[in-house]
Design an enzyme around this catalytic site. Structure first.
Site, PDB file in Angstrom:
ATOM      1  N   PHE A 115      33.923 -19.415  22.013  1.00  0.00           N
ATOM      2  CA  PHE A 115      35.206 -19.021  22.604  1.00  0.00           C
ATOM      3  C   PHE A 115      36.364 -19.442  21.704  1.00  0.00           C
ATOM      4  O   PHE A 115      36.361 -20.541  21.142  1.00  0.00           O
ATOM      5  CB  PHE A 115      35.351 -19.671  23.988  1.00  0.00           C
ATOM      6  CG  PHE A 115      36.730 -19.578  24.575  1.00  0.00           C
ATOM      7  CD1 PHE A 115      37.320 -18.353  24.838  1.00  0.00           C
ATOM      8  CD2 PHE A 115      37.441 -20.744  24.868  1.00  0.00           C
ATOM      9  CE1 PHE A 115      38.591 -18.278  25.379  1.00  0.00           C
ATOM     10  CE2 PHE A 115      38.707 -20.676  25.414  1.00  0.00           C
ATOM     11  CZ  PHE A 115      39.286 -19.442  25.672  1.00  0.00           C
ATOM     12  N   HIS A 116      37.356 -18.564  21.584  1.00  0.00           N
ATOM     13  CA  HIS A 116      38.605 -18.855  20.867  1.00  0.00           C
ATOM     14  C   HIS A 116      39.753 -18.569  21.828  1.00  0.00           C
ATOM     15  O   HIS A 116      39.988 -17.421  22.199  1.00  0.00           O
ATOM     16  CB  HIS A 116      38.715 -17.977  19.621  1.00  0.00           C
ATOM     17  CG  HIS A 116      39.828 -18.391  18.694  1.00  0.00           C
ATOM     18  ND1 HIS A 116      41.106 -18.642  19.117  1.00  0.00           N
ATOM     19  CD2 HIS A 116      39.848 -18.589  17.339  1.00  0.00           C
ATOM     20  CE1 HIS A 116      41.873 -18.973  18.089  1.00  0.00           C
ATOM     21  NE2 HIS A 116      41.122 -18.952  16.998  1.00  0.00           N
ATOM     22  N   SER A 117      40.483 -19.611  22.205  1.00  0.00           N
ATOM     23  CA  SER A 117      41.586 -19.426  23.165  1.00  0.00           C
ATOM     24  C   SER A 117      42.836 -18.925  22.467  1.00  0.00           C
ATOM     25  O   SER A 117      42.893 -18.816  21.230  1.00  0.00           O
ATOM     26  CB  SER A 117      41.883 -20.756  23.871  1.00  0.00           C
ATOM     27  OG  SER A 117      42.620 -21.607  23.028  1.00  0.00           O
TER      28      SER A 117
END
Length: 997
Positions: A852-854
């Site tokens: 995941f990359h916010s």
């Protein structure tokens, strides 16, 4: 000179048809005998494979190259007792046990080593039958036949158990030679209606069988469908029948041959000593093919297909064509490197740097509008081409800014040189079309080179010898090609006068050129770009990177379509179909979406010649405007994802559909400008279709060579799917997270190999890569994960594709990926946040992994919504789960409590590590045994974080223990302690890696 025919007693005489029949019988007997032997002696062994044991109704029929079986030495011994000299063929055909990477069996129709005598004689007779004084093609085909026979014997005798490398070399050589042998035999077939009919049936059946064969192979190898391998095996055996049958048709052609052995000195009647040395020394016995036995003169007539390939081969013209194509390859190599080198600067400035203006260097054709300048450039065209090679010399410059300027100069002068060349030769249709062919095939050659080098072009300025570059060789070949293919143009002041100047709008022709350039660059400069557009995770439901050969084949087919059927590609019906194809590619996934991609690739390459010819007729201004509009399209192509960093960006946010619509409309404008411009060429085009001029035929040979190279590359790159974790005995998963900064290091060099080295040395089994989507013009249309997955031996989920408007998230795993789903998390203001939720099969248990990359720090509402979405996703997973993430938060503050705690059910890998902001590893339902942070060196701007997890054990506590209390298999490598290696070391923690109870 000895007389052509000499009298003597006929010792033996037999029809040439016997050669064909003996070859056919021996070949079929070898394979059928092998099959019967295997079924009789070791049925259960040869019908099982790596996924399913032979057991009806799952798997009940053996492949020609059975992967699973008896130990090869024992099998070889057993079969030698039964079959003697045929043992090697039988052993390979039935009981080959080593991993041959399975895809090789698609074309394993070999039989020639079982019958070398009849086989060589068959090739010899075919050459005698088809030889012509004015053509070198029969010699080429005969050479291919001999080479194919020898390579077949090579991969049959040298099994992959003996030497996997040489086995693959022989196998690839054989596969590559199959296509020109088949096409060459068809082109040279005598006028024998019956033979031609059966030859076409066999060839069509052979190549038609490849489609279902590949489909069921993928169903078996990738999807692991029970029973698919048995169906695949039937199609594989069918290939043998069709391939041997293809050569058996020669029996119909050899009816006019008689082979005669004459005794010139009566040796057969005992008048001479029967001493082998005497016979060899004096040549008393010879074999003669009697051609006067009524070989129909119709056999010697040229046929339309022969007009394409049957013209005499002149090496000077062949070298000219190769040099032209290589110059086209250099053009595309430099153009595709421009955006990549420009991208480095906004990447490190985190916004517009000012260097972006270099992209406008492509508008240099505007200089040709001035008559004096045009004349000067055309008279010194070789010098201009040499100046353009500064783009290849740029790799010698270490300073990024100067390297960028060198690339800009190279691209600018290259655009100028090619435009001047096209314009100067616009009045000579054949020469112009040859140049356009060279330019188009140059793009295919560039895509093939990238296919071979895992999406990097080996002569790019971001490459050098240490990271896989072939810059010096590329430069030397470019100099030689420029010397060969360029010469001063003796033109009157102001250039050339073009007759038949069209009356249609030059502006529309410019728009068509812009659409062509942008479409070719954005979609076709890498064979895997559109594959990643339709990628949707596991289980695999569409093409993979190794299927890039299909994209290259569609491009090659498009080039030929534009040459032979220009009226078809320029029709409005074709344009309408391309609009439908663009819609399918943009909105659908899997194989259906890829069908749209292949149609689009075919059309773009086919329409190149008409659109470029039209632009030439409209004059140099057309090219200047065309490149200018192309630049606007490139910027729009960037804005759809970089909208947060560019002025007016929000207007284009996530609108790849707009870009695709604009591309089709630009092509439509160019097609609209074609009818009147092309009227004068219709007669020439029809003539070209029927006779295919000599010059163009050489470009077709080059195109065929490039396509065969791509086929061999595809064979080598097909995944083996037999990967093993580093510490399987301890049931350990070593998982990491790393932001790789688009695979450009701090000094503007490609960083894939350095990334590979660190991942391998840290012994990472599962890794999440962020900022990994490089499939855009500004990033070179690359994909780092392909190289990493194939070199490290890992399954790969590329993540959301380029048409999903993210910066990328990818997952690589030593463990099979059972299922994966792509998520685009809520991002009402800022950039889209990508995530991959995958389920792995690790040591017999299912473990979930989320990458995941916010969103950015500037968008707090986006990050809050994303944290809630991801917390819910993780909480709902019933399996052990590891989060590999980029969270943009401080430990113990803000959204951290959403990611860690009751809302998500997740635990922090080390709650005491307060010095974090971006990268985090969280987990639940699995024991965490270790945690380390490894410095980045100059590869990227973030470190590599790694955690060790033990499958099947409870979570444990946060109590730390010393490394001496940890089993050897659970420890991190010691090489990174202290100063480490290559500026990689354990940092942040004084004690090095941390271990937990």
């Amino acid at each position: 000179m000895a007389p052509k025919f000499r009298e003597g007693d006929v010792v033996v005489a037999f029809s040439g048809t016997w050669v064909s029949w003996v070859h056919t019988v021996v070949a079929y007997s070898a394979f059928i005998g092998a099959l019967v032997t295997g079924l009789s002696l070791h049925y259960k062994k040869i019908v099982q494979n790596e996924y399913y044991v032979g057991n009806r109704p799952l798997e009940w029929w053996p492949s020609m190259l059975t992967q699973e079986g008896l130990p090869p030495r024992m099998v070889s011994f057993s079969l030698r007792n039964h079959w003697g000299p045929l043992s090697r063929a039988i052993c390979l055909s039935v009981l080959h046990c080593d991993d041959l990477r399975q895809v090789s069996s698609i074309l394993d129709e070999s039989r020639t080593d079982c019958s070398p005598g009849p086989r060589f004689l068959l090739v010899f007779l075919w050459y005698i039958l088809t030889a012509r004084s004015n053509s070198n093609l029969p010699k080429v085909v005969a050479g291919v036949g001999v080479f194919r026979t020898l390579s077949c014997g090579g991969w049959t005798y040298v099994t992959s158990t003996d030497d996997h490398g040489w086995h693959d070399i022989f196998m690839i050589s054989y596969l590559v030679a199959t296509l020109p042998w088949t096409l060459g035999c068809l082109a040279l077939s005598p006028h024998n209606t019956k033979a031609v009919k059966y030859r076409k049936i066999m060839a069509g059946s052979f190549f038609g069988t490849l489609v279902p064969l590949i489909y069921f192979f993928i169903q078996h190898k990738i999807h692991k469908v029970p029973g698919a391998y048995t169906i695949y095996a039937f199609f594989e055996w069918a290939l043998i029948l069709f391939d041997v049958g293809f050569d058996a048709v020669t029996a119909l052609d050899f009816e006019g041959f008689e082979l005669v052995v004459r005794d010139l000195n009566g040796s057969s009647r005992g008048k001479m000593k029967q001493v082998a040395d005497d016979v060899l020394e004096k040549g008393y016995v010879h074999i003669e093919s009697v051609r006067e036995i009524k070989i129909s003169s119709a056999c010697r007539k040229d046929k339309p297909i022969g007009n394409v390939f049957g013209s005499g081969l002149l090496w000077t013209e062949a070298l000219d064509a190769a040099a032209d194509v290589y110059n086209g390859y250099v053009f595309w190599s430099m153009l595709t490197s421009l955006g990549l080198t420009v991208w480095y600067f906004p990447l490190w400035h985190m916004g517009i740097s000012g260097y972006e203006v270099i992209v406008m260097c492509t508008v240099s054709p505007f200089l040709l509008v001035n008559a004096s300048m045009r004349s000067l450039i055309m008279r010194n065209i070789r010098l201009v081409h040499f100046i353009s090679l500064s783009g290849l010399l740029a790799f010698l410059v270490t300073t990024p800014e100067i390297r960028l300027f060198a690339v800009g100069l190279g691209v600018s002068t290259s655009c100028l040189a090619w435009t001047a060349t096209w314009y100067a030769e616009g009045s000579q249709v054949t020469r112009l079309e040859s140049r356009v062919l060279a330019w188009s095939i140059g793009l295919i050659a560039s895509a093939t080179a990238k296919f071979a080098c895992w999406t990097n072009n080996p002569i790019w300025p971001i490459m050098h010898a240490e990271n896989g570059g072939w810059n010096k060789l590329g430069l030397v070949l470019a100099v030689l090609a420029t010397l060969r293919s360029t010469k001063p143009l003796n033109l009157p002041r102001g250039g050339v006068d073009l007759a038949d100047r069209p009356q249609t709008s030059s502006s529309l022709a410019s728009l068509g050129l812009a659409g062509l350039l942008f479409g070719m660059h954005s979609l076709l400069s890498d064979s895997s770009t559109m594959i990643l557009w339709v990628w949707e995770g596991f289980p695999v439901r569409g093409p993979i990177a190794a299927n890039g050969v299909l994209t290259i084949a569609a491009m090659s087919g498009g080039v030929l379509l534009g040459v032979f059927y220009q009226e078809l590609v320029t029709s409005w019906t074709s344009l309408l179909l391309v609009g439908v194809a663009a819609f399918i590619l943009t909105n659908y996934h899997g194989w259906f979406g890829y069908m749209g991609a292949l149609l689009l690739a075919t059309y773009l390459m086919g329409i190149a010649k008409p659109l470029l010819s039209s632009a030439v007729l409209h004059g140099p201004m057309t090219f200047g405007i065309g490149f200018l509009v192309y630049n606007v399209m490139v910027l729009a192509h960037v804005w759809v994802v970089a909208y947060a960093f560019v002025p007016g960006g929000p207007l284009m946010r996530e609108h790849t559909d707009w870009v695709m619509i604009a591309t089709v409309l630009l092509l439509a404008a160019g097609v609209y400008a074609l009818p009147k411009a092309a009227i004068g060429n219709k007669r020439r085009t029809s003539s070209l279709k029927n006779t295919f001029n000599r010059a163009a035929s050489y470009y077709t040979y080059v195109l065929l060579l490039v396509q065969l190279t791509a086929l061999a590359i595809s064979y080598l790159r097909f995944p083996t799917n037999d990967y093993v974790p580093y510490h399987k005995d301890e049931k350990v998963i070593t998982a990491g997270i790393w932001t790789i900064h688009f695979s450009l290091d701090n000094d503007m060099w490609s960083s894939e190999r350095r990334v590979r080295d660190l991942i391998k040395e840290v012994e990472v089994d599962v890794i999440g890569l962020l900022e990994s989507d490089l499939q855009r013009i500004i990033m070179g249309n690359r994909d780092t994960t392909q190289y990493l997955a194939e070199d490290l031996g890992m399954y790969v989920d590329y993540g959301p594709g380029p048409n999903k408007h993210t910066w990328g998230a990818a997952l690589l795993s030593k463990f099979p990926i059972i299922n994966s789903t792509h998520h685009l998390l809520p991002s009402p203001v800022g950039e889209l946040a990508p995530a991959i939720h995958a389920t792995l099969e690790a040591y017999g248990e299912l473990v979930d992994v989320v990458v995941f990359h916010s969103g950015q720090d500037e968008d707090p509402e986006d990050r809050r919504l994303q944290s809630e979405y991801l917390a819910r996703l993780m909480r709902e997973s019933p399996r052990p789960l590891i989060l590999l993430s980029y969270l943009v938060t401080k430990p113990g503050e803000g959204n951290y409590h959403t990611y860690v705690g009751e809302k998500s059910g997740m635990r922090d890998i080390d709650p005491s590590d307060w010095d974090r902001w971006c990268e985090y590893i969280l987990y639940k339902g699995i024991r965490r045994s270790g945690y380390a942070r490894v410095s980045r060196s100059t590869i990227t701007d973030t470190e590599l974080q790694v955690g060790k997890f033990v499958v099947g054990q409870a979570e444990g506590s946060n109590e730390q223990i010393s490394e001496g209390q940890v089993p050897e298999g659970l420890r991190f490598p010691s090489m990174f302690r202290g100063e480490g290696v290559r500026d990689h070391r354990y940092h942040v923690f004084d004690e090095g890696p941390r271990y937990f109870v």
